[in-house]
Structure formats: C-alpha cells, structure tokens
Design a protein around this motif. Structure first.
Motif, PDB file in Angstrom:
ATOM      1  N   LEU A   1      73.645 -32.759  70.722  1.00  0.00           N
ATOM      2  CA  LEU A   1      72.394 -32.020  70.873  1.00  0.00           C
ATOM      3  C   LEU A   1      72.555 -31.162  72.117  1.00  0.00           C
ATOM      4  CD1 LEU A   1      69.421 -34.459  70.133  1.00  0.00           C
ATOM      5  CD2 LEU A   1      69.926 -32.314  68.990  1.00  0.00           C
ATOM      6  N   LEU A   2      72.608 -29.858  71.943  1.00  0.00           N
ATOM      7  CA  LEU A   2      73.030 -28.952  73.009  1.00  0.00           C
ATOM      8  C   LEU A   2      71.940 -27.943  73.352  1.00  0.00           C
ATOM      9  CD1 LEU A   2      75.289 -27.806  74.829  1.00  0.00           C
ATOM     10  CD2 LEU A   2      76.140 -26.560  72.828  1.00  0.00           C
ATOM     11  N   ASP A   3      71.390 -28.065  74.561  1.00  0.00           N
ATOM     12  CA  ASP A   3      70.393 -27.110  75.034  1.00  0.00           C
ATOM     13  C   ASP A   3      71.080 -25.772  75.308  1.00  0.00           C
ATOM     14  OD1 ASP A   3      67.867 -26.269  75.744  1.00  0.00           O
ATOM     15  OD2 ASP A   3      68.065 -26.885  77.834  1.00  0.00           O
ATOM     16  N   ILE A   4      70.374 -24.673  75.079  1.00  0.00           N
ATOM     17  CA  ILE A   4      70.962 -23.353  75.329  1.00  0.00           C
ATOM     18  C   ILE A   4      70.914 -23.003  76.806  1.00  0.00           C
ATOM     19  CG2 ILE A   4      70.681 -20.871  74.938  1.00  0.00           C
ATOM     20  CD1 ILE A   4      69.861 -21.506  72.078  1.00  0.00           C
ATOM     21  N   ASN A   5      69.760 -23.223  77.434  1.00  0.00           N
ATOM     22  CA  ASN A   5      69.580 -22.834  78.832  1.00  0.00           C
ATOM     23  C   ASN A   5      70.063 -23.947  79.759  1.00  0.00           C
ATOM     24  OD1 ASN A   5      68.230 -20.352  78.133  1.00  0.00           O
ATOM     25  ND2 ASN A   5      66.462 -21.600  77.587  1.00  0.00           N
ATOM     26  N   LEU A   6      71.257 -23.772  80.298  1.00  0.00           N
ATOM     27  CA  LEU A   6      71.879 -24.788  81.132  1.00  0.00           C
ATOM     28  C   LEU A   6      72.460 -24.160  82.399  1.00  0.00           C
ATOM     29  CD1 LEU A   6      73.918 -26.628  78.336  1.00  0.00           C
ATOM     30  CD2 LEU A   6      71.908 -27.550  79.498  1.00  0.00           C
ATOM     31  N   PRO A   7      72.611 -24.960  83.456  1.00  0.00           N
ATOM     32  CA  PRO A   7      73.323 -24.464  84.631  1.00  0.00           C
ATOM     33  C   PRO A   7      74.818 -24.336  84.335  1.00  0.00           C
ATOM     34  CG  PRO A   7      72.770 -26.772  84.905  1.00  0.00           C
ATOM     35  CD  PRO A   7      72.090 -26.319  83.645  1.00  0.00           C
ATOM     36  N   VAL A   8      75.519 -23.565  85.125  1.00  0.00           N
ATOM     37  CA  VAL A   8      76.973 -23.336  85.031  1.00  0.00           C
ATOM     38  C   VAL A   8      77.317 -22.501  83.793  1.00  0.00           C
ATOM     39  CG1 VAL A   8      79.288 -24.337  85.146  1.00  0.00           C
ATOM     40  CG2 VAL A   8      77.353 -25.560  86.189  1.00  0.00           C
ATOM     41  N   HIS A   9      77.271 -23.093  82.601  1.00  0.00           N
ATOM     42  CA  HIS A   9      77.543 -22.360  81.361  1.00  0.00           C
ATOM     43  C   HIS A   9      76.413 -22.623  80.373  1.00  0.00           C
ATOM     44  CE1 HIS A   9      81.571 -21.350  82.645  1.00  0.00           C
ATOM     45  NE2 HIS A   9      81.866 -22.634  82.820  1.00  0.00           N
ATOM     46  N   ASP A  10      76.006 -21.587  79.631  1.00  0.00           N
ATOM     47  CA  ASP A  10      74.937 -21.802  78.657  1.00  0.00           C
ATOM     48  C   ASP A  10      75.490 -22.465  77.397  1.00  0.00           C
ATOM     49  OD1 ASP A  10      76.102 -19.834  77.017  1.00  0.00           O
ATOM     50  OD2 ASP A  10      74.721 -18.269  77.654  1.00  0.00           O
ATOM     51  N   GLY A  11      74.562 -22.860  76.515  1.00  0.00           N
ATOM     52  CA  GLY A  11      74.947 -23.580  75.312  1.00  0.00           C
ATOM     53  C   GLY A  11      75.829 -22.778  74.372  1.00  0.00           C
ATOM     54  N   PHE A  12      75.654 -21.457  74.347  1.00  0.00           N
ATOM     55  CA  PHE A  12      76.479 -20.624  73.469  1.00  0.00           C
ATOM     56  C   PHE A  12      77.951 -20.729  73.885  1.00  0.00           C
ATOM     57  CE2 PHE A  12      72.440 -17.968  73.447  1.00  0.00           C
ATOM     58  CZ  PHE A  12      71.992 -18.502  72.253  1.00  0.00           C
TER      59      PHE A  12
END
Length: 227
Positions: free
Chosen positions: A50-61
C-alpha cells in the motif's frame, strides 16, 4: 496469512490502518524510514504494497517505477488528492490499483482482496519471490537488486525446486528426478555441472552463497536479503 507493506508518512494514520488490517487477518509491515523504501520492500518480500503518493525523499510514482524494474509485487497507490491524473500516472507506473483518501475501510479491504486474488491467479506457477530474489518461470530469468540473468531449462528447474522448498535440504536424487524422468540413465556428475553453472550465474548478480551444499545430503537455499 498475507503480508502487507504500508508506506504511509502520517504516523497516526499508518498505525490505525495497520491495526485495522491486522484485525482483518493480514500481517503488516510499517515503513517509518523513507530513505530506502524500495530496498526495504524487496527485503521484506510482501504479498502487496500500500503505497502513498505524497512521501518525503521520493514520491510514490518513483518508488513504484523502481519496484517494477525488479519485482512484480502488487501495488495499490493511495493519495489524498482526488485526481484523474494521479490515477492515470499510478497505472502508468505499474500500480495494480488506486484509491483516494479518505477511503472507506470496507472498500479498501475489498480492493486489497481483489488485487491479491488477481495476483495469485496471474502469477501462479509463473513468478516466485524469495528474500528479494524474483524467479520468472515463463521468461526463464532470475533477478536481484536490479540485476538479471538468463537461465537454461535445467538451471530454472533447479532454482524453482530449491525456492519452492526453501530452507529445506533437497537431495541430489530428488533434483535428478525433477530434471530427468529416466534418472537411472543420468550420470551423477551431470547434476554437479548444472549446479556449478547456476551458482556462478547467481554470484554474478550478488547472490554469492544463495545456493548452499550440504555435504552428503543435497542442496538448499537459506538466504537473508541484505540489499
């Protein structure tokens, strides 16, 4: 029990989600260090991410694209934005499904169950994963840490047998019967040649020691991924 890997940077939401999923029969790994997400996922070898798109360091994409280079693990993308573009980008980067926050838990559970079922149906006897090692049976390839090797038919069958019975000793006689129906006509040294060639290929992608010999007993894989 299927293992889910949760990549969510809001601690409260992550804990609540993990608790709800655990209550519904899943085992949950929670990511709280976002510097090496891809490596952490490969190390845990979950059944679904389950992968959130808005993340620190690198986004989910980015994370999903990197995962798809080395692993077919199912991915459901999660976003707080209700955007058609996010959904299109998620699917284009290799995600299996997409859901927007705030989501209904029953809907999320249904999505997870559906993706796991599709993955199981589609990958049955075609893809094996073990500690970051991905064995693609239809392509006769093995990959690890972004590196890939081609396998002969015999090498593929040996690795498939050992990964399927991982952390158990498989005797030479059993491997010979797996490779050759008329085992009584096969010289013992023929298996050794195949094993040695496979071992060299595995070492070339960073899997030195992946295939071990148990003298007088057979072979086994007993590997802890450090990638």
């Amino acid at each position: 029990m299927e293992k889910l890997f949760l990549v969510e940077d809001e601690p409260k939401l992550r804990r609540e989600l993990a608790a709800a999923l655990t209550k519904n029969g899943y085992s949950c790994i929670q990511e709280d260090d976002f510097t090496h997400v891809v490596e952490d996922i490969l190390s845990e070898a979950p059944d679904l991410v389950l992968l959130d798109i808005n993340l620190p360091v690198h986004d989910g994409f980015y994370i999903c694209r990197e995962l798809r280079k080395v692993s077919p693990v199912p991915v459901i993308m999660v976003t707080s934005r209700d955007s058609d573009l996010d959904e299109v980008m998620s699917l284009n980067t290799g995600a299996d499904d997409f859901i927007s926050k705030p989501y209904n838990l029953h809907v999320l559970l249904a999505r997870i169950a559906a993706v796991l079922k599709r993955s199981g149906d589609g990958n049955e006897q075609t893809v094996l994963n073990y500690e970051g090692v991905c064995l693609q049976l239809l392509k006769s390839k093995a990959s690890y840490a972004g590196k890939e090797i081609d396998l002969t038919k015999n090498e593929l069958e040996i690795l498939k047998k050992l990964i399927t019975q991982r952390e158990q000793i498989v005797s030479r006689d059993e491997l010979i019967r797996t490779l050759w129906e008329q085992a009584e006509f096969v010289e013992d040294g023929t298996l050794t040649v195949n094993i040695n060639r496979l071992r060299r290929k595995l070492e070339s992608i960073g899997l030195k020691g992946f295939l071990t010999t148990r003298r007088g007993q057979g072979y086994m894989v007993e590997w802890k991924n450090e990638y």
